[in-house]
Write an enzyme that holds these catalytic residues in place. Structure first.
Site, PDB file in Angstrom:
ATOM      1  N   ARG A  52      98.349 -94.002 -21.149  1.00  0.00           N
ATOM      2  CA  ARG A  52      99.123 -92.868 -20.625  1.00  0.00           C
ATOM      3  C   ARG A  52      98.793 -92.637 -19.145  1.00  0.00           C
ATOM      4  O   ARG A  52      99.692 -92.312 -18.359  1.00  0.00           O
ATOM      5  CB  ARG A  52      98.833 -91.603 -21.452  1.00  0.00           C
ATOM      6  CG  ARG A  52      99.710 -90.428 -21.030  1.00  0.00           C
ATOM      7  CD  ARG A  52      99.568 -89.238 -21.953  1.00  0.00           C
ATOM      8  NE  ARG A  52      98.233 -88.661 -21.895  1.00  0.00           N
ATOM      9  CZ  ARG A  52      97.801 -87.668 -22.675  1.00  0.00           C
ATOM     10  NH1 ARG A  52      98.615 -87.157 -23.598  1.00  0.00           N
ATOM     11  NH2 ARG A  52      96.581 -87.192 -22.563  1.00  0.00           N
ATOM     12  N   LYS A 151     101.123 -86.673 -16.662  1.00  0.00           N
ATOM     13  CA  LYS A 151      99.946 -85.799 -16.687  1.00  0.00           C
ATOM     14  C   LYS A 151      99.386 -85.761 -15.268  1.00  0.00           C
ATOM     15  O   LYS A 151      98.477 -86.511 -14.905  1.00  0.00           O
ATOM     16  CB  LYS A 151      98.920 -86.317 -17.703  1.00  0.00           C
ATOM     17  CG  LYS A 151      97.984 -85.237 -18.186  1.00  0.00           C
ATOM     18  CD  LYS A 151      97.277 -85.635 -19.442  1.00  0.00           C
ATOM     19  CE  LYS A 151      96.106 -84.741 -19.746  1.00  0.00           C
ATOM     20  NZ  LYS A 151      96.407 -83.329 -19.873  1.00  0.00           N
ATOM     21  N   GLU A 184     106.161 -76.784 -25.561  1.00  0.00           N
ATOM     22  CA  GLU A 184     104.750 -76.964 -25.914  1.00  0.00           C
ATOM     23  C   GLU A 184     103.997 -75.720 -25.458  1.00  0.00           C
ATOM     24  O   GLU A 184     104.625 -74.732 -25.066  1.00  0.00           O
ATOM     25  CB  GLU A 184     104.182 -78.222 -25.244  1.00  0.00           C
ATOM     26  CG  GLU A 184     104.275 -78.206 -23.724  1.00  0.00           C
ATOM     27  CD  GLU A 184     103.667 -79.439 -23.064  1.00  0.00           C
ATOM     28  OE1 GLU A 184     102.940 -80.198 -23.724  1.00  0.00           O
ATOM     29  OE2 GLU A 184     103.913 -79.623 -21.857  1.00  0.00           O
TER      30      GLU A 184
HETATM   31  N1  PMP Z   1     100.370 -80.483 -23.349  1.00  0.00           N
HETATM   32  C1  PMP Z   1      99.766 -80.269 -22.168  1.00  0.00           C
HETATM   33  C2  PMP Z   1     100.508 -79.562 -21.094  1.00  0.00           C
HETATM   34  C3  PMP Z   1      98.448 -80.716 -21.967  1.00  0.00           C
HETATM   35  O1  PMP Z   1      97.848 -80.518 -20.788  1.00  0.00           O
HETATM   36  C4  PMP Z   1      97.771 -81.371 -23.017  1.00  0.00           C
HETATM   37  C5  PMP Z   1      96.372 -81.900 -22.819  1.00  0.00           C
HETATM   38  N2  PMP Z   1      95.436 -80.876 -22.619  1.00  0.00           N
HETATM   39  C6  PMP Z   1      98.424 -81.538 -24.248  1.00  0.00           C
HETATM   40  C7  PMP Z   1      99.733 -81.101 -24.361  1.00  0.00           C
HETATM   41  C8  PMP Z   1      97.757 -82.221 -25.395  1.00  0.00           C
HETATM   42  O2  PMP Z   1      97.671 -83.616 -25.164  1.00  0.00           O
HETATM   43  P1  PMP Z   1      96.459 -84.493 -25.678  1.00  0.00           P
HETATM   44  O3  PMP Z   1      96.453 -84.399 -27.160  1.00  0.00           O
HETATM   45  O4  PMP Z   1      96.769 -85.872 -25.202  1.00  0.00           O
HETATM   46  O5  PMP Z   1      95.216 -83.946 -25.081  1.00  0.00           O
END
Ligand code: PMP
Length: 295
Positions: A52, A151, A184
């Site tokens: 990612r 990200k 989210e």
């Molecule tokens: N959404 C956002 C905006 C995030 O920053 C994160 C990670 N902290 C997630 C979802 C969760 O992703 P992951 O399971 O890969 O940590």
């Protein structure tokens, strides 16, 4: 004594781990990052996180000056140097030092740094009693502007919603997209359970393709639970049987209330608890070994 930080190819003491004020990561939030967990001496889902990271970098035309294999080794080395067997790795790639203009092509070389430390995102009581969420007025950024799949170091959109959560007396907020669908939370993905089925918004609605989200979907499928990614509205959340969040730092967090209204029975639901246990077992038994002879 402080931490040992990996910075541009070598481990340096925390007090010497410095980034220039001309780094575009600082000046413009121009860069990408990952948050990764370490459990029991193993780095959880490291390949997925690095894949990612490379996708995020590709999306912003940032060339990471290290290979995937070098990054794996650097993460292991940083953990080993800090004696970290359970904790959190923050891996950051900035655009690098440039001039006082936006042009990323005038930046000399991206910087890579890795912090291996500990993190406690939410208090223990949240995992027992469930979290209270609010719906933020701040919309999740439109994928046509900046894709939430990247990200990036630019988290202001999420921080604005986080401010709303804190002002409302809680720690996490639901973000809707410009069409009114659930995207989210500020730092976590969101799931609901209804009629024995597991549902989470599609990434096209503005959700990050969360690594924990992927793991939970796989665990649920392995239990024979149907999983789908439909567009969800606030109605769907408020009428759900169960709701929970997922994230690397947060793991699986049960949701008890949204906007002052109980979700389901108002406490962690049976499927949520089952997934929490399955997730815990998986984290204990899988991952990339840190090893101890790497320094
Ligand atoms: N959404 C956002 C905006 C995030 O920053 C994160 C990670 N902290 C997630 C979802 C969760 O992703 P992951 O399971 O890969 O940590």
């Amino acid at each position: 004594m402080g931490l040992q930080i990996f910075l541009d190819g070598r481990l340096v003491p925390e007090s010497e781990a410095k980034i220039s004020v001309f780094d575009h990561g600082l000046l413009y939030g121009d860069g990408v990052f990952e948050g990764i967990r370490v459990y029991n001496g193993r780095i959880f889902k490291l390949q997925e996180h690095l894949q990612r990271l490379f996708r995020s970098a590709r999306a912003i035309a940032l060339e990471i000056p290290m290979t995937m294999e070098e990054l794996v080794l650097a993460c292991r080395r940083t953990c080993a140097a800090n004696g970290l067997r359970d904790g959190y790795i923050r891996l950051v790639v900035t655009r690098g030092v440039g001039y006082l203009g936006l042009n990323p092509y005038r930046c000399s070389r991206p910087s890579v740094f890795i912090i291996a430390a500990t993190i406690e995102l939410y208090p223990e009581s949240v995992y027992r009693d469930g979290l209270k969420l609010v719906t933020a007025a701040t919309q999740r950024i439109n994928p046509a502007a900046v894709s939430p799949a990247i990200k990036s170091l630019n988290y202001l959109n999420n921080i604005l919603a986080k401010i709303e959560a804190v002002q409302a007396g809680t720690v996490e907020a639901i973000m809707l997209n410009s069409q009114g669908y659930v995207a989210e939370c500020t730092g976590d993905n969101i799931f609901i359970v209804r009629g024995g089925r597991l549902e989470t918004p599609p990434t096209s609605a503005g959700a990050l393709d969360g690594i924990t989200r992927g793991v939970v979907m796989e665990l649920a499928r392995g239990m024979g639970i149907p999983v789908s990614e439909p567009n969800l509205t606030r109605y769907d959340l408020l009428t759900a049987d169960e709701c929970f969040l997922t994230g690397t730092a947060a793991e699986i967090v049960p949701v008890a209330e949204i906007d002052g209204r109980k979700i389901g029975a108002g406490r962690p639901g049976p499927l949520t608890l089952k997934l929490m246990e399955a997730f815990r077992n998986l984290t204990r038994t899988s991952g990339t070994e840190i090893g101890d002879a790497l320094q």
